[in-house]
Design an enzyme around this catalytic site. Structure first.
Site, mmCIF file in Angstrom:
data_model
loop_
_atom_site.group_PDB
_atom_site.id
_atom_site.type_symbol
_atom_site.label_atom_id
_atom_site.label_comp_id
_atom_site.label_asym_id
_atom_site.label_seq_id
_atom_site.Cartn_x
_atom_site.Cartn_y
_atom_site.Cartn_z
ATOM 1 N N ASP A 4 -6.464 8.984 -14.937
ATOM 2 C CA ASP A 4 -5.557 7.897 -14.563
ATOM 3 C C ASP A 4 -4.667 8.330 -13.395
ATOM 4 O O ASP A 4 -4.425 7.575 -12.455
ATOM 5 C CB ASP A 4 -4.712 7.511 -15.786
ATOM 6 N N ARG A 6 8.526 4.210 -14.221
ATOM 7 C CA ARG A 6 7.493 5.175 -13.854
ATOM 8 C C ARG A 6 7.748 6.531 -14.510
ATOM 9 O O ARG A 6 8.877 6.845 -14.882
ATOM 10 C CB ARG A 6 7.476 5.373 -12.324
ATOM 11 N N ASN A 37 -6.134 -4.290 -10.919
ATOM 12 C CA ASN A 37 -5.192 -4.973 -11.808
ATOM 13 C C ASN A 37 -5.279 -6.491 -11.776
ATOM 14 O O ASN A 37 -4.517 -7.171 -12.459
ATOM 15 C CB ASN A 37 -3.761 -4.545 -11.480
HETATM 16 O O1 SFD Z 1 -0.942 1.120 -11.238
HETATM 17 C C1 SFD Z 1 0.424 -0.886 10.001
HETATM 18 N N1 SFD Z 1 -1.485 -0.934 -6.476
HETATM 19 C C2 SFD Z 1 -2.396 -1.259 -7.469
HETATM 20 N N2 SFD Z 1 -3.322 -2.230 -7.386
HETATM 21 C C3 SFD Z 1 -4.352 -2.314 -8.288
HETATM 22 O O2 SFD Z 1 -5.223 -3.196 -8.190
HETATM 23 N N3 SFD Z 1 -4.452 -1.405 -9.315
HETATM 24 C C4 SFD Z 1 -3.515 -0.416 -9.506
HETATM 25 O O3 SFD Z 1 -3.668 0.427 -10.379
HETATM 26 C C5 SFD Z 1 -2.364 -0.455 -8.658
HETATM 27 N N4 SFD Z 1 -1.297 0.479 -8.817
HETATM 28 C C6 SFD Z 1 -0.886 1.124 -7.656
HETATM 29 C C7 SFD Z 1 -0.910 0.371 -6.459
HETATM 30 C C8 SFD Z 1 -0.417 1.000 -5.293
HETATM 31 C C9 SFD Z 1 0.042 2.319 -5.353
HETATM 32 C C10 SFD Z 1 0.569 2.976 -4.098
HETATM 33 C C11 SFD Z 1 0.003 3.049 -6.560
HETATM 34 C C12 SFD Z 1 -0.465 2.440 -7.699
HETATM 35 C C13 SFD Z 1 0.460 4.462 -6.627
HETATM 36 C C14 SFD Z 1 -1.093 -1.974 -5.529
HETATM 37 C C15 SFD Z 1 -2.070 -2.208 -4.360
HETATM 38 O O4 SFD Z 1 -2.413 -1.012 -3.776
HETATM 39 C C16 SFD Z 1 -1.407 -3.152 -3.355
HETATM 40 O O5 SFD Z 1 -1.120 -4.345 -4.027
HETATM 41 C C17 SFD Z 1 -2.271 -3.471 -2.125
HETATM 42 O O6 SFD Z 1 -2.742 -2.306 -1.508
HETATM 43 C C18 SFD Z 1 -1.506 -4.313 -1.109
HETATM 44 O O7 SFD Z 1 -2.322 -4.560 -0.007
HETATM 45 P P1 SFD Z 1 -1.732 -4.761 1.499
HETATM 46 O O8 SFD Z 1 -2.893 -4.959 2.382
HETATM 47 O O9 SFD Z 1 -0.647 -5.746 1.490
HETATM 48 O O10 SFD Z 1 -1.018 -3.327 1.816
HETATM 49 P P2 SFD Z 1 -1.717 -1.890 2.086
HETATM 50 O O11 SFD Z 1 -2.989 -1.762 1.336
HETATM 51 O O12 SFD Z 1 -0.690 -0.858 1.812
HETATM 52 O O13 SFD Z 1 -2.065 -1.914 3.660
HETATM 53 C C19 SFD Z 1 -1.093 -1.974 4.670
HETATM 54 C C20 SFD Z 1 -1.741 -1.387 5.942
HETATM 55 O O14 SFD Z 1 -0.969 -1.673 7.095
HETATM 56 C C21 SFD Z 1 -0.837 -0.502 7.891
HETATM 57 N N5 SFD Z 1 0.392 -0.664 8.669
HETATM 58 N N6 SFD Z 1 -0.580 -0.926 10.907
HETATM 59 C C22 SFD Z 1 -0.237 -1.180 12.188
HETATM 60 N N7 SFD Z 1 1.059 -1.386 12.609
HETATM 61 C C23 SFD Z 1 2.082 -1.335 11.714
HETATM 62 N N8 SFD Z 1 3.361 -1.557 12.116
HETATM 63 C C24 SFD Z 1 1.773 -1.071 10.340
HETATM 64 N N9 SFD Z 1 2.536 -0.945 9.223
HETATM 65 C C25 SFD Z 1 1.672 -0.707 8.211
HETATM 66 C C26 SFD Z 1 -0.795 0.609 6.844
HETATM 67 O O15 SFD Z 1 -1.075 1.883 7.381
HETATM 68 C C27 SFD Z 1 -1.849 0.128 5.857
HETATM 69 O O16 SFD Z 1 -3.157 0.527 6.221
HETATM 70 S S1 SFD Z 1 -0.302 0.405 -10.163
HETATM 71 O O17 SFD Z 1 0.969 0.954 -9.857
HETATM 72 O O18 SFD Z 1 -0.189 -0.999 -10.482
HETATM 73 P P1 AMP Z 2 1.623 -0.266 -13.730
HETATM 74 O O1 AMP Z 2 0.755 0.884 -14.047
HETATM 75 O O2 AMP Z 2 2.967 -0.191 -14.385
HETATM 76 O O3 AMP Z 2 1.679 -0.635 -12.291
HETATM 77 O O4 AMP Z 2 0.934 -1.518 -14.440
HETATM 78 C C1 AMP Z 2 -0.395 -1.869 -14.252
HETATM 79 C C2 AMP Z 2 -0.561 -3.265 -14.783
HETATM 80 O O5 AMP Z 2 -0.182 -3.325 -16.153
HETATM 81 C C3 AMP Z 2 0.291 -4.300 -14.100
HETATM 82 O O6 AMP Z 2 -0.459 -5.493 -14.090
HETATM 83 C C4 AMP Z 2 1.518 -4.409 -14.977
HETATM 84 O O7 AMP Z 2 2.159 -5.646 -14.834
HETATM 85 C C5 AMP Z 2 0.908 -4.242 -16.348
HETATM 86 N N1 AMP Z 2 1.817 -3.639 -17.329
HETATM 87 C C6 AMP Z 2 2.415 -2.435 -17.255
HETATM 88 N N2 AMP Z 2 3.146 -2.187 -18.349
HETATM 89 C C7 AMP Z 2 3.019 -3.262 -19.149
HETATM 90 C C8 AMP Z 2 3.553 -3.620 -20.414
HETATM 91 N N3 AMP Z 2 4.355 -2.806 -21.113
HETATM 92 N N4 AMP Z 2 3.202 -4.825 -20.906
HETATM 93 C C9 AMP Z 2 2.404 -5.663 -20.218
HETATM 94 N N5 AMP Z 2 1.877 -5.378 -19.031
HETATM 95 C C10 AMP Z 2 2.177 -4.197 -18.489
#
Ligand code: SFD
Ligand code: AMP
Length: 623
Positions: free
Chosen positions: A348, A251, A63
């Site tokens: 997706d 969602r 993203n």
């Molecule tokens: O669609 C300890 N994210 C998305 N990012 C994208 O680029 N595209 C997407 O499509 C994304 N979407 C999405 C995303 C996440 C999820 C769950 C879904 C959909 C369903 C977001 C990214 O994943 C997110 O921004 C990054 O992963 C953040 O990275 P970081 O490093 O801040 O967090 P992490 O990857 O979760 O890792 C954390 C680690 O720490 C470990 N941990 N280890 C030791 N001791 C402790 N006390 C600990 N506590 C935690 C964890 O196990 C983990 O390995 S969408 O929705 O936008």
């Molecule tokens: P999401 O699947 O909702 O986590 O969104 C994935 C990416 O699309 C993120 O960068 C969101 O900010 C963006 N996004 C989701 N819905 C919209 C929307 N209706 N308009 C613009 N950006 C969106």
């Protein structure tokens, strides 16, 4: 069960806490620079990095990708986007810094074997302006492999939960290491480190989730992220910012499938039960929030806000009209092309939220024929998606104004303690690729810090002994009182971590604006909620664990409790409603740009237990 654990000391220069996206990025980069400087880099992870953190299931999109090599965007464009998304409150130096480096990270992922959707010219297929599509089921194993190779043998500690950070015996504002316990053996690790990079993920299940009982494991963000990335630095005295900026997501109901691809690529519309499109029928509402509300895309909280208004007006349920979108896309297409559209729609979810695909199958939903319900989730605390909670960190020297710069990129206000990903505040929308990039930036800063500060950390042995002893107290509580009842779950002298978690979630839902309170709070409710948090903290010495797994749950609950407290304190302090749709300060329902166009920072003083709040200026860094 053991009364006292075996203790192992690990000495390192740089310690990475958490092996998710930013942690693997940090390990990869730190190891590169450390090799040249003769330093050791160690990574400690509560699970196994091949499938840990938010990307464990995979993702179907990256993203954050600018596409600079194709002239698609420049870093300034990204900063403008983030500024509007955050209703004017972003650390633009941090966003700019990630934006200028993120493409190189994404290209590296492709070199390592991550498959991308590509068009006829070989360009990445875009889902939206910032998002590119991947076949990403194996995203995490790919980046984990690179981190493992970079770290080398003996430097990766998996199945170890970091519970506490250690500060220097002679300087409480300098990092000295961390303590973690094995979730497989009766063993505690004392990591002595000159620099620590905290990357341990956002906070999930702090509020009561929509799905309770056997469905409690289903939330949008990974339920295994328990807020350690906020609790650890905050407990150690680091300044935290934007901890009130919680995330509520629109969602697909119950499976929590993401909506981005549907909105941006499939051009699907969200409509209420009467077929009205709230983004159009409620367009006037957006005028109130100019200039943010009148810019495009509509900021994420305001999209939520419009949806909420429709629900409150009795117009729910809200539906994603996948049926209309797919039918429009399929019109005039060959059977083969239709098949591709259909499989993209399923992939997706299959790449990142498998349960949503299962739910569709089990509920006889064919997305080309049937619309699907949308809901607003319970809140999460995150710094990498559409909110910017986290530690207050220094930016890069060539971009940051003096108010945002104190020496090493991504260093917190504690010397030698760095943060990235969900843990670095004020720079949302970095997602997986930006988090990885930020891990790399923090690592470079941490290695430089160790070069300049090569002395071994001074560990306060008394502090270490106390923490090690306290970590196993829940075992002793259980042993002492287990015979007071015939049913282990119910006991007059102790409570189990599940009970503790449910208690916290009830407090947060009712007093800190969960979905059960329509995301609304006011001053007196928050103050009462903080009293409940205080009482729960007083009861915490009565928490019991029957095995190592429950011990993990105990300390996860402690971190969640800490997150809940910091969040509530921040909500109480910010006397405006900057992000309607994420939460409503019902006693201050407007945005107050005159007084509150500033960052709100908190600091917990570990020596006195006092909390201090201050504001920091918002400074634009790009025109
Ligand atoms: O669609 C300890 N994210 C998305 N990012 C994208 O680029 N595209 C997407 O499509 C994304 N979407 C999405 C995303 C996440 C999820 C769950 C879904 C959909 C369903 C977001 C990214 O994943 C997110 O921004 C990054 O992963 C953040 O990275 P970081 O490093 O801040 O967090 P992490 O990857 O979760 O890792 C954390 C680690 O720490 C470990 N941990 N280890 C030791 N001791 C402790 N006390 C600990 N506590 C935690 C964890 O196990 C983990 O390995 S969408 O929705 O936008
Ligand atoms: P999401 O699947 O909702 O986590 O969104 C994935 C990416 O699309 C993120 O960068 C969101 O900010 C963006 N996004 C989701 N819905 C919209 C929307 N209706 N308009 C613009 N950006 C969106």
């Amino acid at each position: 069960m053991a009364n006292e654990p075996q203790v192992e000391i690990v000495e390192t220069d740089v310690l990475v806490v958490g092996g998710g996206m930013s942690g693997t990025g940090a390990a990869y980069e730190a190891a590169y620079w450390a090799k040249a400087k003769g330093q050791r880099v160690v990574l400690v992870e509560k699970a196994a990095i091949e499938r840990s953190g938010a990307v464990a299931q995979g993702l179907s999109a990256i993203n954050m990708y600018l596409g600079m090599r194709w002239g698609e965007n420049v870093p300034d464009d990204f900063v403008h986007y983030v500024r509007n998304e955050t209703m004017g409150l972003a650390r633009e130096d941090l966003s700019y810094d990630i934006a200028r480096h993120v493409d190189a990270t994404v290209h590296m992922f492709e070199d390592w074997g991550l498959p991308f959707f590509k068009n006829a010219e070989g360009r990445y297929v875009r889902e939206g302006r910032w998002q590119v599509m991947i076949h990403g089921e194996s995203y995490k194993p790919i980046v984990a492999e690179a981190a493992k190779l970079a770290l080398g043998d003996g430097n990766l500690f998996e199945r170890v939960f970091v519970s506490h950070l250690l500060t220097d015996a002679n300087d409480p504002n300098k990092i000295a290491g961390a303590i973690g316990f094995s979730v497989r053996e009766y063993k505690v690790y004392v990591f002595k480190a000159k620099a620590v990079i905290c990357t341990s993920g956002g906070a999930v299940n702090v509020w009561r989730p929509h799905a309770v009982g056997e469905g409690m494991g289903r939330a949008w963000y990974t339920v295994f992220n328990n807020g350690s990335v906020y609790a650890l630095p905050s407990m150690a005295g680091a300044e935290m910012t934007q901890m009130e900026h919680r995330l509520v997501q629109a969602r697909f109901k119950d499976g929590y499938g993401p909506v981005g691809m549907w909105f941006l690529m499939f051009k699907a519309k969200a409509k209420n039960a009467f077929g009205e499109e709230y983004e159009i029928t409620r367009a006037d509402e957006l005028q109130k929030y100019a200039p943010y509300g009148t810019s495009r895309p509509i900021p994420s909280p305001l999209r939520n806000h419009l949806m909420m208004l429709d629900i409150q007006a009795g117009k729910g349920p809200i539906y994603m009209r996948t049926d209309e979108a797919m039918q429009a896309m399929m019109e005039g297409k060959s059977p083969q092309e239709r098949r591709t559209i259909e499989s993209d729609a399923w992939e997706d979810f299959l790449d990142m939220t498998i349960s949503q695909a299962l739910l569709w199958a089990s509920m006889n939903i064919d997305p080309a024929k049937t619309p699907s319900e949308l809901v607003l989730t319970e809140p999460y605390i995150m710094g990498s998606h559409a909110t910017g909670s986290g530690a207050w960190v220094s930016g890069p020297e060539d971009v940051s104004p003096s108010e945002y710069f104190w020496g090493y990129n991504r260093m917190t206000t504690v010397q030698g303690l760095f943060a990235a990903g969900d843990g670095a505040g004020g720079s949302p929308h970095k997602f997986s690729s930006g988090s990885y990039t930020e891990g790399r930036l923090a690592a470079k800063g941490a290695v430089a810090f160790v070069v300049d500060n090569p002395a071994a950390p001074n560990i306060d042995q008394g502090q270490v002994d106390k923490i090690v002893h306290d970590l196993y107290e829940p075992f002793r509580v259980y042993e002492q009182y287990k015979d007071a009842t015939t049913r282990e779950e119910i006991n007059p002298n102790y409570f189990l971590p599940k009970m503790g978690l449910l208690r916290l979630q009830k407090i947060m839902d009712e007093y800190a604006g969960g979905y059960g309170s329509n995301y609304g709070v006011n001053g007196p409710t928050l103050e009462r909620g903080l009293e409940h948090i205080q009482m729960m903290k007083e009861d915490f010495p009565r928490i019991a664990a029957r095995n190592l797994h429950e011990l993990l749950r105990v300390w996860e609950t402690w971190h969640r409790l800490w997150c809940g407290e910091v969040h509530m304190r921040h909500l109480l302090e910010r006397k405006e409603t900057r992000w309607p749709g994420y939460y409503y300060r019902l006693d201050y329902p407007q945005i107050d740009d005159q007084n509150w166009h500033v960052f709100l920072n908190s600091r917990y003083d570990p020596a006195t237990g006092a909390w201090e709040f201050k504001t920091k200026p918002y400074i634009p860094v790009v025109p």
